[in-house]
Design a protein around this motif. Structure first.
Motif, PDB file in Angstrom:
ATOM      1  N   ASP A  39       0.855  -1.187   0.000  1.00 17.32           N
ATOM      2  CA  ASP A  39       0.000   0.000   0.000  1.00 17.32           C
ATOM      3  C   ASP A  39       0.893   1.240   0.000  1.00 17.32           C
ATOM      4  OD1 ASP A  39       0.928   0.242   2.613  1.00 17.32           O
ATOM      5  OD2 ASP A  39      -1.058   0.401   3.509  1.00 17.32           O
ATOM      6  N   ALA A  40       0.281   2.422   0.085  1.00 18.76           N
ATOM      7  CA  ALA A  40       1.041   3.681   0.008  1.00 18.76           C
ATOM      8  C   ALA A  40       2.093   3.782   1.107  1.00 18.76           C
ATOM      9  CB  ALA A  40       0.100   4.875   0.061  1.00 18.76           C
ATOM     10  N   ALA A  41       1.742   3.411   2.339  1.00 21.98           N
ATOM     11  CA  ALA A  41       2.696   3.495   3.454  1.00 21.98           C
ATOM     12  C   ALA A  41       3.864   2.539   3.246  1.00 21.98           C
ATOM     13  CB  ALA A  41       2.006   3.207   4.776  1.00 21.98           C
ATOM     14  N   CYS A  42       3.589   1.355   2.747  1.00 17.69           N
ATOM     15  CA  CYS A  42       4.638   0.361   2.511  1.00 17.69           C
ATOM     16  C   CYS A  42       5.511   0.776   1.324  1.00 17.69           C
ATOM     17  CB  CYS A  42       3.997  -1.002   2.272  1.00 17.69           C
ATOM     18  SG  CYS A  42       5.143  -2.384   2.314  1.00 17.69           S
ATOM     19  N   ARG A  43       4.920   1.418   0.314  1.00 17.82           N
ATOM     20  CA  ARG A  43       5.699   1.898  -0.835  1.00 17.82           C
ATOM     21  C   ARG A  43       6.667   3.011  -0.446  1.00 17.82           C
ATOM     22  NH1 ARG A  43       0.946   1.289  -3.627  1.00 17.82           N
ATOM     23  NH2 ARG A  43       0.465   3.504  -3.472  1.00 17.82           N
ATOM     24  N   GLN A  44       6.403   3.685   0.669  1.00 22.15           N
ATOM     25  CA  GLN A  44       7.295   4.746   1.141  1.00 22.15           C
ATOM     26  C   GLN A  44       8.443   4.200   1.991  1.00 22.15           C
ATOM     27  OE1 GLN A  44       4.480   7.191   3.186  1.00 22.15           O
ATOM     28  NE2 GLN A  44       3.827   8.247   1.330  1.00 22.15           N
ATOM     29  N   ILE A  49      13.904   3.609   5.090  1.00 29.36           N
ATOM     30  CA  ILE A  49      15.003   2.661   5.258  1.00 29.36           C
ATOM     31  C   ILE A  49      16.336   3.301   4.904  1.00 29.36           C
ATOM     32  CG2 ILE A  49      15.970   0.505   4.343  1.00 29.36           C
ATOM     33  CD1 ILE A  49      12.984  -0.456   4.196  1.00 29.36           C
ATOM     34  N   ARG A  50      16.386   4.046   3.825  1.00 28.09           N
ATOM     35  CA  ARG A  50      17.637   4.732   3.445  1.00 28.09           C
ATOM     36  C   ARG A  50      18.104   5.682   4.554  1.00 28.09           C
ATOM     37  NH1 ARG A  50      19.939   3.773  -1.162  1.00 28.09           N
ATOM     38  NH2 ARG A  50      18.747   3.110  -2.956  1.00 28.09           N
ATOM     39  N   GLU A  54      21.448   5.141   6.939  1.00 27.63           N
ATOM     40  CA  GLU A  54      22.509   6.148   6.976  1.00 27.63           C
ATOM     41  C   GLU A  54      22.715   6.686   8.389  1.00 27.63           C
ATOM     42  OE1 GLU A  54      23.558  10.303   4.776  1.00 27.63           O
ATOM     43  OE2 GLU A  54      22.605   8.707   3.620  1.00 27.63           O
ATOM     44  N   SER A  55      21.614   6.942   9.098  1.00 24.31           N
ATOM     45  CA  SER A  55      21.700   7.434  10.473  1.00 24.31           C
ATOM     46  C   SER A  55      22.352   6.419  11.403  1.00 24.31           C
ATOM     47  CB  SER A  55      20.305   7.780  11.009  1.00 24.31           C
ATOM     48  OG  SER A  55      19.764   8.863  10.297  1.00 24.31           O
ATOM     49  N   SER A  56      22.241   5.145  11.056  1.00 26.70           N
ATOM     50  CA  SER A  56      22.806   4.073  11.883  1.00 26.70           C
ATOM     51  C   SER A  56      24.231   3.714  11.482  1.00 26.70           C
ATOM     52  CB  SER A  56      21.921   2.827  11.782  1.00 26.70           C
ATOM     53  OG  SER A  56      20.623   3.118  12.239  1.00 26.70           O
ATOM     54  N   GLY A  57      24.787   4.419  10.515  1.00 25.27           N
ATOM     55  CA  GLY A  57      26.154   4.144  10.098  1.00 25.27           C
ATOM     56  C   GLY A  57      26.290   2.983   9.135  1.00 25.27           C
ATOM     57  N   LEU A  58      25.173   2.545   8.526  1.00 27.34           N
ATOM     58  CA  LEU A  58      25.185   1.443   7.563  1.00 27.34           C
ATOM     59  C   LEU A  58      24.512   1.888   6.270  1.00 27.34           C
ATOM     60  CD1 LEU A  58      24.073  -1.429   9.957  1.00 27.34           C
ATOM     61  CD2 LEU A  58      26.326  -1.175   8.913  1.00 27.34           C
ATOM     62  N   PRO A  59      25.073   2.855   5.574  1.00 30.07           N
ATOM     63  CA  PRO A  59      24.410   3.344   4.367  1.00 30.07           C
ATOM     64  C   PRO A  59      24.218   2.233   3.334  1.00 30.07           C
ATOM     65  CG  PRO A  59      26.653   4.157   4.470  1.00 30.07           C
ATOM     66  CD  PRO A  59      26.376   3.465   5.774  1.00 30.07           C
ATOM     67  N   LEU A  60      23.116   2.299   2.620  1.00 27.95           N
ATOM     68  CA  LEU A  60      22.839   1.308   1.587  1.00 27.95           C
ATOM     69  C   LEU A  60      23.783   1.538   0.412  1.00 27.95           C
ATOM     70  CD1 LEU A  60      18.939   1.229   1.623  1.00 27.95           C
ATOM     71  CD2 LEU A  60      20.553  -0.120   2.952  1.00 27.95           C
ATOM     72  N   GLY A 111      12.254   4.577  12.235  1.00 26.80           N
ATOM     73  CA  GLY A 111      12.333   6.026  12.277  1.00 26.80           C
ATOM     74  C   GLY A 111      13.509   6.468  11.430  1.00 26.80           C
ATOM     75  N   LEU A 112      13.517   7.716  11.036  1.00 25.83           N
ATOM     76  CA  LEU A 112      14.602   8.229  10.202  1.00 25.83           C
ATOM     77  C   LEU A 112      15.945   8.191  10.921  1.00 25.83           C
ATOM     78  CD1 LEU A 112      12.836  11.244   8.486  1.00 25.83           C
ATOM     79  CD2 LEU A 112      12.985   8.862   7.733  1.00 25.83           C
ATOM     80  N   ASP A 113      15.891   8.122  12.252  1.00 24.87           N
ATOM     81  CA  ASP A 113      17.120   8.035  13.043  1.00 24.87           C
ATOM     82  C   ASP A 113      17.588   6.594  13.248  1.00 24.87           C
ATOM     83  OD1 ASP A 113      15.110   7.158  14.729  1.00 24.87           O
ATOM     84  OD2 ASP A 113      15.674   8.457  16.403  1.00 24.87           O
ATOM     85  N   GLY A 114      16.857   5.630  12.704  1.00 19.06           N
ATOM     86  CA  GLY A 114      17.211   4.224  12.846  1.00 19.06           C
ATOM     87  C   GLY A 114      16.491   3.513  13.973  1.00 19.06           C
TER      88      GLY A 114
END
Length: 135
Positions: A39-44, A49-50, A54-60, A111-114
């Motif tokens: 759905d829309a939320a899952c497509r986002q 995740i990116r 990145e915030s967790s020090g493991l950039p894709l 969350g955006l912070d990981g």
């Protein structure tokens, strides 16, 4: 290996179904695609995740990442697939050993912070996971 997989649960009311979450990395143009009737939320999820990675020090990696949520015909609703998608990608990147995540169910919004945030429907999800034989 460029393929990682784990599991999540798709809920329809109080009924849960096991969903295989597969991630494949290739050398095509960079991007992150989620397929399998999200759905829309899952497509986002790719954006969350990116940022979380990145915030967790493991950039894709700068590679094409295709995520498949199977069975594809089953609707996937909400942000509860974020953690499973991220774990499958990390397994494909060989950051997490495949044997540790292959038979596990992961539920959670990132969350955006990981940070891993709670999601609705954990109890029916756990019941569904146990019935399916997952950990």
């Amino acid at each position: 290996m460029t393929l990682g997989s784990t599991h999540a649960i798709a809920l329809a009311g109080l009924e849960g179904r096991l969903v295989e979450v597969e991630a494949h990395l290739s050398n095509a143009l960079p991007g992150l695609i989620v397929s399998g009737l999200p759905d829309a939320a899952c497509r986002q999820a790719p954006e969350r995740i990116r940022a979380a990675a990145e915030s967790s020090g493991l950039p894709l990696p700068s590679r094409k990442i295709v995520v498949n949520l199977s069975p594809a015909a089953l609707p996937k609703n909400g942000t509860g697939f974020d953690l499973a998608i991220a774990v499958a990608i990390l397994a494909a990147m060989e950051v997490i050993p495949h044997r540790h995540v292959r038979e596990v169910v992961h539920l959670g919004e990132l969350g955006l912070d990981g940070a891993v945030r709670p999601v609705a429907g954990v109890l029916p999800s756990v019941v569904a996971a146990l019935r399916a034989g997952a950990r």
